[in-house]
Scaffold this active site. Structure first.
Site, PDB file in Angstrom:
ATOM      1  CG  ASN A  76      -5.656   4.010   8.025  1.00  0.00           C
ATOM      2  OD1 ASN A  76      -5.873   5.071   8.043  1.00  0.00           O
ATOM      3  ND2 ASN A  76      -4.987   3.764   9.394  1.00  0.00           N
ATOM      4  CG  HIS A  87      -0.376  -6.298   5.326  1.00  0.00           C
ATOM      5  ND1 HIS A  87      -0.434  -5.982   5.966  1.00  0.00           N
ATOM      6  CD2 HIS A  87       0.523  -5.390   4.613  1.00  0.00           C
ATOM      7  CE1 HIS A  87      -0.139  -5.229   6.001  1.00  0.00           C
ATOM      8  NE2 HIS A  87       0.598  -4.401   5.559  1.00  0.00           N
ATOM      9  CB  CYS A 118       2.345   4.007  11.517  1.00  0.00           C
ATOM     10  SG  CYS A 118       1.585   2.808  10.361  1.00  0.00           S
ATOM     11  CB  THR A 134      13.370 -10.490 -10.530  1.00  0.00           C
ATOM     12  OG1 THR A 134      14.602 -10.175 -11.362  1.00  0.00           O
ATOM     13  CG2 THR A 134      12.642 -11.575 -11.282  1.00  0.00           C
ATOM     14  CD  GLN A 149      -7.498  -0.257   6.900  1.00  0.00           C
ATOM     15  OE1 GLN A 149      -8.527  -1.514   7.158  1.00  0.00           O
ATOM     16  NE2 GLN A 149      -6.217  -0.386   7.281  1.00  0.00           N
ATOM     17  N   GLY A 176       0.239  -1.214   0.110  1.00  0.00           N
ATOM     18  CA  GLY A 176      -0.006   0.126  -0.037  1.00  0.00           C
ATOM     19  C   GLY A 176       0.624   1.535   0.101  1.00  0.00           C
ATOM     20  CB  SER A 221      -1.695  -3.450   1.139  1.00  0.00           C
ATOM     21  OG  SER A 221      -0.853  -4.228   1.838  1.00  0.00           O
TER      22      SER A 221
HETATM   23  C1  LIG Z   1      -1.881  -0.292   6.082  1.00  0.00           C
HETATM   24  C2  LIG Z   1      -2.290   0.398   4.439  1.00  0.00           C
HETATM   25  C3  LIG Z   1      -1.269   1.142   4.320  1.00  0.00           C
HETATM   26  C4  LIG Z   1       0.162   1.007   4.006  1.00  0.00           C
HETATM   27  O1  LIG Z   1       0.181  -0.669   3.494  1.00  0.00           O
HETATM   28  P1  LIG Z   1       1.439  -1.324   3.189  1.00  0.00           P
HETATM   29  O2  LIG Z   1       1.025  -2.701   2.440  1.00  0.00           O
HETATM   30  O3  LIG Z   1       1.400  -2.120   5.271  1.00  0.00           O
HETATM   31  O4  LIG Z   1       2.638  -0.638   3.286  1.00  0.00           O
HETATM   32  C5  LIG Z   1      -1.544   1.937   3.532  1.00  0.00           C
HETATM   33  N1  LIG Z   1      -2.983   3.053   3.353  1.00  0.00           N
HETATM   34  C6  LIG Z   1      -4.243   2.636   4.984  1.00  0.00           C
HETATM   35  C7  LIG Z   1      -4.834   2.669   4.139  1.00  0.00           C
HETATM   36  C8  LIG Z   1      -3.822   1.260   5.024  1.00  0.00           C
HETATM   37  O5  LIG Z   1      -4.938   1.264   6.451  1.00  0.00           O
END
Ligand SMILES: *Cc1c(COP(=O)(O)O)cnc(C)c1O
Length: 388
Positions: free
Chosen positions: A151, A201, A325, A237, A179, A71, A199
């Site tokens: 978030n 994860h 964060c 890559t 999100q 993200g 993202s």
């Molecule tokens: C978690 C998050 C990100 C960052 O994503 P990563 O893959 O951890 O770098 C960016 N924006 C929002 C709204 C998020 O919740």
């Protein structure tokens, strides 16, 4: 003690089927997708299948998906990519004060490179007013970036209206949908976005992989220079196992999304009303119904959120005070402050975010222990003694 994980907005566990899909790409199928022998071409085929799965989840065409490291990179790329490729057309950027730091810090960086940024306010629910976009936008505006859902407080923004206003003024529209993708329906055409960050994860995929949706025809500078991977936009890559994982996660969440959203909304509402009813001097942050199905954010007056978190942790419950964060610092959340939440209340905020593994019993457990924790902390609280 069984652990109760209620921090899905920070990260999600990788789905076992995602792990299983990824494993062969570390070992027997380790080929480089850029090579022409069959080993490499098998990896290439799998990467392109994953691209199709990701595109299908958001209603995009395959060639509009660019894999990134997550993200943060997608947000950086969308903003810098548009800014640096369109300097001949203008130097203005519009975003909101409640964006993720990946957007806000990129905007701050662009300010040091000669771009002007307007940071739009939000109302008490965390909503951006489309009229504010209309007032701020100029012919020199290159891009408007407003997140799909926040978030911290889970508020879902009126993107369709904002993107319409943006396009009428001839600017690009970007949304950070980290999100929402995999959690609520996301359709790039319906929302009217030109760029969209996601993202893996956050949707039961692995960490360190994500994608940027880039609408066909968008003028965008390359992000990494080198080889021709990702159409020359992001050299290097490919993270093949990660991409396969994101593709699988996209397939799984696409199939489960509607049911899961419905199920989580029920559990979410139970937790919200349970907290508000059983603990006095509490309030809900974010919008009552324009919110993510899995997000609960409450302010508990006269206590520090961090103290509650530590006590919940002793009960095996993982929650958050805001975004991961900003934890570690006792500063109040920029999102809550922007909604007009007074700093002491913002510091007493708690976020519970739920997901596939969350059960009603887990929420019952939170409701069983939280009032006692709050009462104990309030009994010791100098904040409360000073109340007069
Ligand atoms: C978690 C998050 C990100 C960052 O994503 P990563 O893959 O951890 O770098 C960016 N924006 C929002 C709204 C998020 O919740």
């Amino acid at each position: 003690m069984r652990r109760i994980y209620l921090d899905y907005a920070a990260t999600t566990p990788t789905h076992p089927d995602v792990v299983a899909a990824m494993l062969p790409y570390f070992t027997e199928n380790f080929g480089n997708p850029s090579t022409i022998y069959s080993y490499g071409q098998e990896a290439r085929g799998a990467v392109e299948e994953a691209r199709t799965s990701v595109a299908a989840l958001i209603g995009a065409a395959d060639e509009e998906i660019c894999f990134t490291s997550g993200g943060t990179e997608s947000d950086n790329y969308a903003l810098c990519g548009v800014a640096f490729a369109n300097e001949d057309r203008g130097n203005h950027i519009i975003t909101s004060v409640i964006e993720h730091h990946a957007v806000l810090e990129t905007c701050k960086f662009l300010e040091t490179r000669g771009f002007g940024v307007t940071y739009l306010p939000v109302d008490k629910y965390g909503l951006v007013d489309p009229d504010d976009v209309r007032k701020a936008i100029t012919p020199r505006t290159l891009i408007v970036s407003v997140m799909h859902a926040n978030n911290e407080v889970g508020t879902i923004q009126p993107l369709e209206e904002i993107s319409k206003i943006t396009h009428e003024a001839g600017a690009y529209f970007h949304t950070d949908a980290v999100q929402t993708v995999g959690h609520i329906p996301v359709d790039v055409d319906k929302l009217g976005v030109d760029l969209l960050s996601m993202s893996a994860h956050k949707l039961y995929g692995p960490k360190g992989i994500g994608a940027l949706y880039i609408r066909k025809g968008t003028r965008l500078a390359s992000f990494l220079h080198g080889g021709e991977q990702e159409k020359g936009r992001r050299a290097g890559t490919e993270n093949v196992p990660g991409i396969i994982g994101l593709g699988k996660a996209a397939e799984i969440t696409r199939a489960e999304l509607e049911c899961e959203a419905l199920r989580l909304t029920g559990i979410r509402n139970k937790l919200i009303s349970g907290i508000l009813e059983s603990i006095d001097n509490t309030s809900l942050n974010g919008h009552p119904d324009r919110r993510l199905p899995n997000n609960v954010n409450v302010s508990i007056n006269f206590v520090e959120g961090e103290s509650i978190l530590l006590n919940l942790d002793l009960e095996g419950i993982c929650a958050s005070t805001g975004s991961a964060c900003s934890s570690g610092s006792l500063e109040a959340s920029h999102v809550l402050l922007a909604t007009g939440c007074p700093p002491p209340l913002a510091r007493g905020s708690l976020r519970f975010t739920m997901g596939r593994g969350t059960t009603e019993q887990e929420v019952d457990r939170v409701l069983a222990v939280l009032p006692g924790i709050v009462a104990r902390l309030r009994a010791m609280s100098p904040l409360l003694k000073n109340r007069g």
